[in-house]
Design a protein around this motif. Structure first.
Motif, PDB file in Angstrom:
ATOM      1  N   PRO A  86       0.527  -1.137  -0.005  1.00 53.34           N
ATOM      2  CA  PRO A  86       0.105  -0.043   0.052  1.00 53.34           C
ATOM      3  C   PRO A  86       0.802   1.380   0.094  1.00 53.34           C
ATOM      4  N   SER A  87       2.085   1.212   0.214  1.00 50.59           N
ATOM      5  CA  SER A  87       2.973   2.445   0.449  1.00 50.59           C
ATOM      6  C   SER A  87       3.563   2.842  -0.978  1.00 50.59           C
ATOM      7  N   ASP A  88       3.473   1.874  -1.934  1.00 53.12           N
ATOM      8  CA  ASP A  88       3.730   2.174  -3.308  1.00 53.12           C
ATOM      9  C   ASP A  88       2.901   2.964  -4.030  1.00 53.12           C
ATOM     10  N   ASP A  89       3.244   3.662  -5.066  1.00 46.99           N
ATOM     11  CA  ASP A  89       2.439   4.432  -5.826  1.00 46.99           C
ATOM     12  C   ASP A  89       1.757   3.480  -6.978  1.00 46.99           C
ATOM     13  N   GLU A  90       2.384   2.328  -7.287  1.00 51.25           N
ATOM     14  CA  GLU A  90       1.367   1.507  -8.137  1.00 51.25           C
ATOM     15  C   GLU A  90       0.329   0.652  -7.192  1.00 51.25           C
ATOM     16  N   TRP A  91       0.171   0.736  -5.860  1.00 49.45           N
ATOM     17  CA  TRP A  91      -0.645  -0.019  -5.325  1.00 49.45           C
ATOM     18  C   TRP A  91      -2.105   0.382  -5.813  1.00 49.45           C
ATOM     19  N   PRO A  92      -3.077  -0.668  -6.270  1.00 50.08           N
ATOM     20  CA  PRO A  92      -4.377  -0.397  -6.645  1.00 50.08           C
ATOM     21  C   PRO A  92      -5.037  -0.224  -5.770  1.00 50.08           C
ATOM     22  N   ALA A  93      -5.611   0.973  -5.729  1.00 47.23           N
ATOM     23  CA  ALA A  93      -6.426   1.483  -4.559  1.00 47.23           C
ATOM     24  C   ALA A  93      -7.694   0.844  -4.476  1.00 47.23           C
ATOM     25  N   ARG A  94      -8.259   0.391  -5.605  1.00 46.21           N
ATOM     26  CA  ARG A  94      -9.610  -0.375  -5.534  1.00 46.21           C
ATOM     27  C   ARG A  94      -9.725  -1.524  -4.488  1.00 46.21           C
ATOM     28  N   VAL A  95      -8.335  -2.288  -4.633  1.00 46.25           N
ATOM     29  CA  VAL A  95      -8.736  -3.413  -3.759  1.00 46.25           C
ATOM     30  C   VAL A  95      -8.919  -3.067  -2.145  1.00 46.25           C
ATOM     31  N   GLU A  96      -8.640  -1.560  -1.712  1.00 43.18           N
ATOM     32  CA  GLU A  96      -8.939  -1.411  -0.364  1.00 43.18           C
ATOM     33  C   GLU A  96     -10.382  -1.734  -0.051  1.00 43.18           C
ATOM     34  N   SER A  97     -11.190  -1.542  -1.090  1.00 46.91           N
ATOM     35  CA  SER A  97     -12.785  -1.598  -0.852  1.00 46.91           C
ATOM     36  C   SER A  97     -13.167  -3.045   0.081  1.00 46.91           C
ATOM     37  N   LEU A  98     -11.999  -4.013  -0.104  1.00 45.19           N
ATOM     38  CA  LEU A  98     -12.355  -5.133   0.568  1.00 45.19           C
ATOM     39  C   LEU A  98     -12.453  -4.931   2.141  1.00 45.19           C
ATOM     40  N   ALA A  99     -11.982  -3.774   2.347  1.00 47.67           N
ATOM     41  CA  ALA A  99     -11.672  -3.419   3.877  1.00 47.67           C
ATOM     42  C   ALA A  99     -13.162  -3.611   4.657  1.00 47.67           C
ATOM     43  N   THR A 100     -14.365  -3.193   3.788  1.00 41.67           N
ATOM     44  CA  THR A 100     -15.573  -3.197   4.406  1.00 41.67           C
ATOM     45  C   THR A 100     -16.412  -4.441   3.824  1.00 41.67           C
ATOM     46  N   LEU A 101     -15.941  -5.171   2.816  1.00 46.77           N
ATOM     47  CA  LEU A 101     -16.610  -6.291   2.463  1.00 46.77           C
ATOM     48  C   LEU A 101     -17.245  -7.391   3.315  1.00 46.77           C
ATOM     49  N   GLU A 102     -18.656  -7.319   3.259  1.00 41.33           N
ATOM     50  CA  GLU A 102     -19.298  -8.271   4.313  1.00 41.33           C
ATOM     51  C   GLU A 102     -20.184  -9.158   3.506  1.00 41.33           C
ATOM     52  N   LEU A 103     -19.946 -10.500   3.499  1.00 42.58           N
ATOM     53  CA  LEU A 103     -20.511 -11.517   2.901  1.00 42.58           C
ATOM     54  C   LEU A 103     -21.872 -11.920   3.382  1.00 42.58           C
ATOM     55  N   ASP A 104     -21.787 -11.850   4.872  1.00 43.20           N
ATOM     56  CA  ASP A 104     -23.056 -12.245   5.507  1.00 43.20           C
ATOM     57  C   ASP A 104     -23.145 -13.470   5.447  1.00 43.20           C
ATOM     58  N   ILE A 105     -22.077 -14.518   5.375  1.00 42.54           N
ATOM     59  CA  ILE A 105     -22.230 -15.945   5.345  1.00 42.54           C
ATOM     60  C   ILE A 105     -21.441 -16.105   6.444  1.00 42.54           C
ATOM     61  N   PRO A 106     -21.425 -17.286   7.139  1.00 44.33           N
ATOM     62  CA  PRO A 106     -20.559 -17.829   8.083  1.00 44.33           C
ATOM     63  C   PRO A 106     -19.391 -18.611   7.516  1.00 44.33           C
ATOM     64  N   GLY A 107     -18.506 -18.607   8.436  1.00 42.84           N
ATOM     65  CA  GLY A 107     -17.253 -19.632   8.019  1.00 42.84           C
ATOM     66  C   GLY A 107     -16.253 -18.546   7.224  1.00 42.84           C
ATOM     67  N   ARG A 108     -15.315 -19.721   6.794  1.00 45.74           N
ATOM     68  CA  ARG A 108     -14.109 -18.923   6.464  1.00 45.74           C
ATOM     69  C   ARG A 108     -14.006 -18.109   5.090  1.00 45.74           C
ATOM     70  N   PHE A 109     -14.964 -18.223   4.313  1.00 45.15           N
ATOM     71  CA  PHE A 109     -14.931 -17.299   3.007  1.00 45.15           C
ATOM     72  C   PHE A 109     -15.355 -16.005   3.329  1.00 45.15           C
ATOM     73  N   ASN A 110     -16.054 -15.719   4.520  1.00 42.90           N
ATOM     74  CA  ASN A 110     -16.398 -14.625   4.850  1.00 42.90           C
ATOM     75  C   ASN A 110     -15.317 -14.165   5.869  1.00 42.90           C
ATOM     76  N   ARG A 111     -14.128 -14.962   6.458  1.00 41.15           N
ATOM     77  CA  ARG A 111     -13.320 -14.486   7.174  1.00 41.15           C
ATOM     78  C   ARG A 111     -12.008 -13.858   6.171  1.00 41.15           C
ATOM     79  N   ASP A 112     -11.981 -14.684   5.003  1.00 41.36           N
ATOM     80  CA  ASP A 112     -10.808 -14.498   4.282  1.00 41.36           C
ATOM     81  C   ASP A 112     -11.222 -13.432   3.192  1.00 41.36           C
ATOM     82  N   VAL A 113     -11.705 -12.338   3.569  1.00 40.76           N
ATOM     83  CA  VAL A 113     -12.016 -11.096   2.443  1.00 40.76           C
ATOM     84  C   VAL A 113     -11.341  -9.942   2.382  1.00 40.76           C
ATOM     85  N   ARG A 114     -10.596  -9.855   3.478  1.00 41.79           N
ATOM     86  CA  ARG A 114      -9.776  -8.430   3.835  1.00 41.79           C
ATOM     87  C   ARG A 114      -8.829  -8.164   2.564  1.00 41.79           C
TER      88      ARG A 114
END
Lengths: 425, 425
Positions: A86-114
């Protein structure tokens, strides 16, 4: 690269190896205290999550995380792969939207979304720039000739318009998308679920080399990492988040492409589906997505895709135009409602119906849509235009009548009942 | 049939001949003062609409309307065709919904949308009963083998479930739908744009005879009337209004099937679309409809169609269950929101998000949908459940997790980075 930055980079690589990408707990710790302190805390055994602790203990037995990261960085250097953080100029800003992704499903695939802690990249173009105007095209490995054909048409046409294609590295739709983008002399990015030095599947090895030459290979995993089954599902969130929108061309039921699209929808990205014959098992997933998510849009041509993603592209470039574009896409009733709204102040639905010359029922139906599009808002005292619609109103003329509203047959009623039958059904 | 009723029937037939079906002005006059007085007024030259006046004058030169109607009724009797009017038990109530149809487009196709004054019917079954559980299947004349195949599958399966098929009389999709319904031993209705004694197109003459034997031929026009081009477009409103829902299988751009679907949408009927290859000109209209109208639903199987139309069917039979059915179709987030709502009183979106365990953004997105479905309402002091949702809540358990939410791969994170690649993308 400063020493401090090098430490951060090394720690992010080490943490990715130790905990796998996307972990909520790890990402939160890194946000709060930085990667180096987080690595230290976890290596010291202070892991505030039971399942993560189990994974870390098993991994730690395989080697010292910092040492593994150092070896990986040297290996990456040898094969021309860099680590982007993230400290690099070429870091793709859009992936940061995963910071708030909520899948509202239990289990690991909701845990591994950041968001990723870091991204390994092979290829010359800066990653963020390449992803800035990008469309993901994903679909079945066991694609049909139909799916491959449509993918080639779409990817070629989109790449020609200077949009980067993003996909996985699989046979079928993924490979067809990359090949067509390369044929168009365009940019393409393969997002891998293994090290960027691991040609998986082997049959695409030559394709990966061409992509590394003309586009980018990208992965969260360290060089040498294996393409484990669960990694593809974790990888999919990055495809959905990195691109402006995602197109699914062919997808079997319960396929990875469907999973990518569920993340696209959850991220509020443009979710586009290419339909196919209902008799094809390879289109079952596409149709299921259309049935399940009202937010998905049918696309059948390059123009449809560009129209869809163009809204965001132009939003970034020229915010004032987004409303105008939204308005152009409105159905006639909605356009009439917008036209009828005063630039300031509110109007009750009944008054609005009268001014627009529409039935009250029609107005009430359309209000939800217009509200969702951010053009109108419902207040206690009535409906009000939002700024986006006001700008739009100043810039956009009434859309032309839709083809549906103007049947090809515009002849007047013939008084004489005799005539040549030339039915229109 | 009383004398008075006979007079009404005769006047309706005469008015249809004199003014063509669907005319707003005529229908309104008949509603206000009855058919006989309206016929008298128009024959006497008191026509409160310029374009209607022109048409009437031209027609009146061809004969006395009452005499034309008498001849038509006798002709009908000879060929076993009856005239059905709103005073008959077998009048199909659903066509009355055309009384409020507003297309919001200028010109004649918005003028000619009012309910039929009468319907000519050939065939034994009472019309209203046959249409009570009915699905229209419409589409291209120049259907592809794909379209014919899918039509046959759908029409056969729907007819097997004791639903009547409704369509036009054209080659292609229309004929395939009727044939499949007859093969299933089911009921089918051909809605014609000419007299029920006019086999148009001639190539379907034998099919029409089979339909008259096992199903119904139906038309607004008098026996002997020609299949004029504009009549097909006027006829389409009756197909859309008479059936519980309409399925479009294949449709070229700007086709009659697209026009039928625009009326289906305007009438708030179930609007169902069968997608096809994006490379097929015969599916262009289907995909365009899906893009244009968010209200349309992709259907690919008999089960999808029955699921869609079943909601209405069960609504008529058992009103309390409709909410439960709507809830079963909800996405997981929406279901969680409904679960979180108190049975009485209101809740602010923030409280609702907290109780549902969802992001506020997700809650706000879903509220419009839930409002549209009539399950929630937004009031000044927050969101409240509507009665439909309350009944549903008492009857319906939480929907099971969707297939999308539970990826096939449920394995835990492997601590060991070595493993057999078996990717899922």
């Amino acid at each position: 690269m400063s020493i401090g930055d090098g430490g951060d980079r090394l720690a992010r690589v080490a943490l990715t190896w130790l905990t796998e990408p996307g972990n909520r707990v790890v990402w939160q710790l890194v946000q709060a205290q930085g990667a180096e302190d987080t690595l230290k805390q976890i290596v010291d055994g202070d892991v505030p999550d039971a399942s993560l602790r189990t994974a870390v203990v098993a991994r730690a037995g395989l080697g010292d995380p910092r040492r593994v990261a150092e070896v990986a960085l040297r290996r990456g250097e040898r094969l021309g792969a860099r680590v982007v953080t993230p400290s690099d100029d070429e870091w793709p800003a859009r992936v940061e939207s995963l910071a708030t992704l909520e899948l509202d499903i239990p289990g690991r695939f909701n845990r591994d979304v950041r968001p990723p802690l870091c991204l390994w990249v092979r290829g010359g173009r800066p990653l963020g720039e390449a992803l800035d105007r990008s469309v993901a095209i994903v679909g079945a490995r066991a694609a049909t000739p139909y799916g491959v054909h449509v993918t080639e048409d779409l990817a070629f046409g989109i790449a020609e318009q200077d949009w980067t294609i993003v996909s996985g590295g699989a046979f079928g739709i993924d490979a067809a998308a990359h090949r067509a983008a390369l044929s168009a002399g365009g940019s393409t990015i393969a997002v891998l679920a293994c090290g960027v030095d691991r040609p998986y599947p082997m049959g695409n090895a030559a394709l990966f080399e061409r992509i590394a030459d003309c586009g980018l290979l990208m992965s969260e995993w360290l060089p040498g990492a294996d393409p484990l089954r669960h990694r593809f599902l974790i990888r999919n969130r990055v495809i959905a988040a990195a691109a402006v929108g995602t197109v699914v061309v062919e997808a079997a039921a319960r396929s990875g492409a469907m999973q990518t699209m569920s993340r696209t929808v959850a991220l509020n990205r443009h979710a586009m589906i290419v339909p196919g014959p209902v008799t094809s098992a390879m289109s079952v997933g596409c149709h299921e997505l259309l049935r399940r998510y009202p937010q998905t849009r049918v696309v059948t041509t390059v123009a449809h895709v560009l129209d869809e993603i163009g809204k965001i592209g132009e939003y970034i470039a020229e915010p004032a135009r987004v409303a105008g574009h939204t308005r152009d896409d409105l159905d006639e009733e909605s356009a009439l409602i917008l036209e009828a709204m005063p630039q300031r102040g509110t109007l009750g639905p009944e008054q609005l119906a009268a001014r627009a010359g529409l039935a009250l029922r029609t107005v009430l139906q359309r209000l939800s849509l217009l509200e969702t599009l951010g053009l109108l808002t419902r207040r206690n005292d009535g409906v009000a235009l939002l700024p986006a619609a006001r700008q739009g109103a100043e810039r956009t003329a009434m859309p032309p009548p839709s083809p549906l509203s103007a049947p090809a047959n515009g002849e007047v009623v013939k008084a004489n009942p005799e005539g040549q039958p030339s039915p229109a059904d």
